[in-house]
Design a protein around this motif. Structure first.
Motif, PDB file in Angstrom:
ATOM      1  N   GLY A 187       0.800  -1.212   0.057  1.00 46.76           N
ATOM      2  CA  GLY A 187       0.033  -0.031  -0.073  1.00 46.76           C
ATOM      3  C   GLY A 187       0.839   1.510   0.098  1.00 46.76           C
ATOM      4  O   GLY A 187       0.248   2.261   0.689  1.00 46.76           O
ATOM      5  N   TYR A 188       1.903   1.293  -0.834  1.00 46.48           N
ATOM      6  CA  TYR A 188       2.853   2.501  -0.921  1.00 46.48           C
ATOM      7  C   TYR A 188       2.687   2.955  -2.175  1.00 46.48           C
ATOM      8  O   TYR A 188       2.242   2.521  -3.086  1.00 46.48           O
ATOM      9  N   GLY A 189       2.815   4.457  -2.268  1.00 48.93           N
ATOM     10  CA  GLY A 189       3.017   4.940  -3.530  1.00 48.93           C
ATOM     11  C   GLY A 189       4.392   4.555  -4.244  1.00 48.93           C
ATOM     12  O   GLY A 189       5.229   3.928  -3.685  1.00 48.93           O
ATOM     13  N   ILE A 243       4.229   7.381 -10.281  1.00 48.61           N
ATOM     14  CA  ILE A 243       3.627   6.081 -11.087  1.00 48.61           C
ATOM     15  C   ILE A 243       2.514   5.614 -10.228  1.00 48.61           C
ATOM     16  O   ILE A 243       1.401   5.372 -10.605  1.00 48.61           O
ATOM     17  N   ILE A 244       2.459   5.711  -8.809  1.00 50.25           N
ATOM     18  CA  ILE A 244       1.380   5.166  -7.738  1.00 50.25           C
ATOM     19  C   ILE A 244       1.398   6.334  -6.933  1.00 50.25           C
ATOM     20  O   ILE A 244       2.423   6.777  -6.376  1.00 50.25           O
ATOM     21  N   PRO A 245       0.256   7.180  -6.848  1.00 52.80           N
ATOM     22  CA  PRO A 245       0.164   8.029  -5.942  1.00 52.80           C
ATOM     23  C   PRO A 245       0.547   7.874  -4.450  1.00 52.80           C
ATOM     24  O   PRO A 245       0.485   6.689  -4.033  1.00 52.80           O
ATOM     25  N   GLU A 246       1.404   8.714  -3.635  1.00 50.44           N
ATOM     26  CA  GLU A 246       1.670   8.434  -2.317  1.00 50.44           C
ATOM     27  C   GLU A 246       0.284   8.159  -1.592  1.00 50.44           C
ATOM     28  O   GLU A 246      -0.733   8.636  -1.557  1.00 50.44           O
ATOM     29  N   THR A 247       0.668   7.057  -0.585  1.00 49.65           N
ATOM     30  CA  THR A 247      -0.427   6.770   0.377  1.00 49.65           C
ATOM     31  C   THR A 247      -0.288   7.171   1.676  1.00 49.65           C
ATOM     32  O   THR A 247       0.829   8.004   1.883  1.00 49.65           O
ATOM     33  N   LYS A 248      -1.130   6.909   2.724  1.00 46.16           N
ATOM     34  CA  LYS A 248      -0.962   7.393   4.180  1.00 46.16           C
ATOM     35  C   LYS A 248       0.248   6.875   4.656  1.00 46.16           C
ATOM     36  O   LYS A 248       0.845   7.311   5.526  1.00 46.16           O
TER      37      LYS A 248
END
Length: 579
Positions: free
Chosen positions: A444-446, A454-459
């Protein structure tokens, strides 16, 4: 050199298999010959009871002897190889250079900013002036970036392409904690007459080559030789830290002065001759080098108190990514245009100690896919051969955490890759990106690549990937044609007809070779397509193992042969070469 384009991220798992050659391919670690020694020792020991094969091995089908090139001007060749006083004097000169500790670190200051840091190099320069007076009175000597040495011996015909020799002044540092482990002090330059060994840091890498080049030219001057074709000696001072201040500046000056493809040939440090059983000698002149890229991967989290434990800390996420990468190495691909195959063919065709099924696999690989697969399987099972037929990925630096009761907000690591000659930096980075994406999705990381999301940053945070130093695989220099013929013919004549003349059973063959590392030649690609990394010496395996290590040493006879090669090669190119 252009930077690689953005590496595309594929959802399907990459095979790691090298793709067809990219445009640049129309191109210590131990040298190839040392690696092959281990491989063949293993074959003869572990498969000596292999069943007999019905395949008849062709004789000299591919690995043929080079036509010897004999120099008509050979006033001092016999002197260099056989005169006792010349040998004593050469050992003294060589030893004196070893005694000057020109150590270089991974990170060094600009020469302009700290001349004191390089004080030993200035001592070496003065030593050269005193030791080789003819070189310094007849050749043009230039200092490039304060410490690089550029010697130019002007030929009588400026229209002819110059011969370019290379070497480097620096040596890797000696670990002071291991100083007492040396049989002789590492900067003593001690000569043991009983073993004929010269000891000390730089004795193989590569003050031996540098002194051989200077002494070969000095002797030609003493003999009254005047070349038609100019001879250039370009000597860097930070090869062991990638040559950024030395070779890069020297190559830039030469390219500006002479232009692209302006050198007849380029000779630098590299492999030598390997003696196999039954008096087979293979001179593997390295004509290709793998590429290089460092990739920095960082797992960015948010820290916190360690008593409030997440499922995985940034160290845990980074560790899993490293584990997955190490357990999924790049695929092996033993292409038959890999220079290693040339050496294998010579051994298979001219030696008797290989078991029949291995000999079959080598010789039938060009026409039998199953035999090529068997050859690949064998090479990939050997630690000393496997990395020559794939891209490698080694995690060499890792950082994470600052305190036992604080969660690591950032964990980073550096991966060093040596890129297969049929691959590219882009393809290599793409494979790393694939695994980073797998881990980012799982936890669940960006994910970001050089600041591109490439993948948006997560919490939880994100994983970033950036490449640092990079170098595409070197262009492969030809092992046929006029320039190669003179080089190989000089080696053939020197060893077959002169050094080994009394050994009637000796057979010498000259092939190409491959380095898994990189030399200063990486800055010189535009100056010539004929680049050969070779030292005209026989290097036993026990000597090769001492490079960058305790008890580095070389035989004095090997040093004499290197001097003789420089002498003969200069004469042969001037006598037989044409542009």
């Amino acid at each position: 050199m252009s930077e690689p384009q953005h590496a595309s991220i594929k959802d399907e798992r990459p095979s790691g298999q090298p793709t067809p050659a990219h445009s640049k391919y129309k191109k210590f670690v131990l040298p190839l010959i040392g690696l092959l020694t281990l491989g063949f020792a293993y074959i003869s020991r572990s498969t000596g009871n292999a069943s007999n094969s019905t395949f008849e091995v062709p004789v000299s089908q591919h690995c043929v002897k080079s036509k010897p090139y004999y120099p008509s001007f050979n006033k001092s060749v016999n002197l260099i190889l056989n005169d006792k006083q010349f040998k004593i004097d050469s050992i003294k000169k060589f030893s004196g250079a070893i005694q000057i500790p020109t150590e270089i670190s991974d990170v060094n200051p600009q020469p302009d900013s700290d001349l004191e840091y390089y004080s030993e190099f200035f001592k070496l320069h003065k030593y050269f002036e005193e030791t080789f007076p003819l070189v310094h009175s007849h050749l043009k000597v230039e200092k490039v970036n304060k410490l690089g040495l550029l010697y130019t011996w002007e030929g009588s015909d400026p229209s002819l392409k110059p011969i370019l020799f290379m070497a480097h002044q620096d040596v890797v540092p000696v670990n002071r904690e291991l100083w007492d482990s040396w049989d002789y002090p590492p900067f003593s330059g001690h000569y043991d007459s009983e073993t004929d060994y010269i000891w000390g840091r730089g004795s193989i890498d590569c003050k031996n080559l540098l002194l051989a080049e200077l002494e070969g030219i000095e002797q030609l001057l003493l003999d009254g030789y005047q070349p038609k074709r100019s001879v250039i000696l370009s000597v860097g001072f930070d090869e062991e830290s990638s040559g950024f201040f030395g070779a890069k500046a020297l190559a830039s000056l030469l390219l500006e002065r002479y232009g692209p493809n302006s050198m007849f040939s380029i000779m630098d440090e590299g492999a030598g001759l390997l003696k196999f059983r039954d008096n087979l000698y293979v001179a593997a002149a390295v004509n290709a080098e793998k590429g290089y890229v460092d990739v920095n991967i960082a797992v960015h989290g948010h820290g916190g108190h360690s008593s409030v434990q997440p499922d995985h800390t940034t160290i845990g996420v980074a560790s899993e990514l490293i584990f997955m990468m190490e357990n999924d190495p790049f695929n092996y691909d033993f292409s038959l245009d890999n220079p290693i195959y040339d050496v294998l063919q010579c051994v298979a065709e001219h030696s008797t100690f290989l078991p029949p099924h291995i000999k079959d696999a080598i010789l039938k690989a060009p026409v039998d896919e199953d035999e090529r697969k068997l050859l690949t399987e064998f090479a990939s099972s050997r630690r000393d051969l496997r990395d020559m037929i794939r891209t490698t990925r080694a995690v060499d630096i890792i950082n994470g955490g600052v305190k036992a009761n604080a969660l690591p907000g950032l964990t980073s690591f550096v991966i060093n890759h040596r890129v297969d000659i049929h691959s590219s930096v882009n393809e290599t980075v793409e494979n790393d990106l694939y695994w980073a994406k797998v881990i980012a999705k799982k936890h669940g990381y960006g994910l970001a690549y050089h600041d591109e999301v490439i993948i948006p940053e997560t919490k939880l945070g994100h994983i970033s990937l950036n490449y640092e130093k990079m170098l595409e695989p070197a262009p492969v220099s030809p092992t046929s044609g006029h320039v190669w013929d003179i080089f190989a013919g000089t080696v053939e004549n020197l060893f077959q007809n002169e050094i080994l003349a009394d050994n009637k059973d000796a057979e010498v063959y000259v092939t190409g070779g491959l380095f898994s590392g990189n030399t200063d030649t990486k800055y010189y690609w535009d100056l010539s397509r004929n680049i050969y990394r070779f030292v005209a010496s026989v290097f036993p395996l026990q000597q090769l193992r001492t490079i960058h290590s305790v008890n580095e040493h070389i035989s004095a006879s090997s040093h004499m042969s290197a001097i003789a090669f420089v002498y003969e090669y200069i004469v042969n190119v001037n006598e037989y070469g044409h542009d």
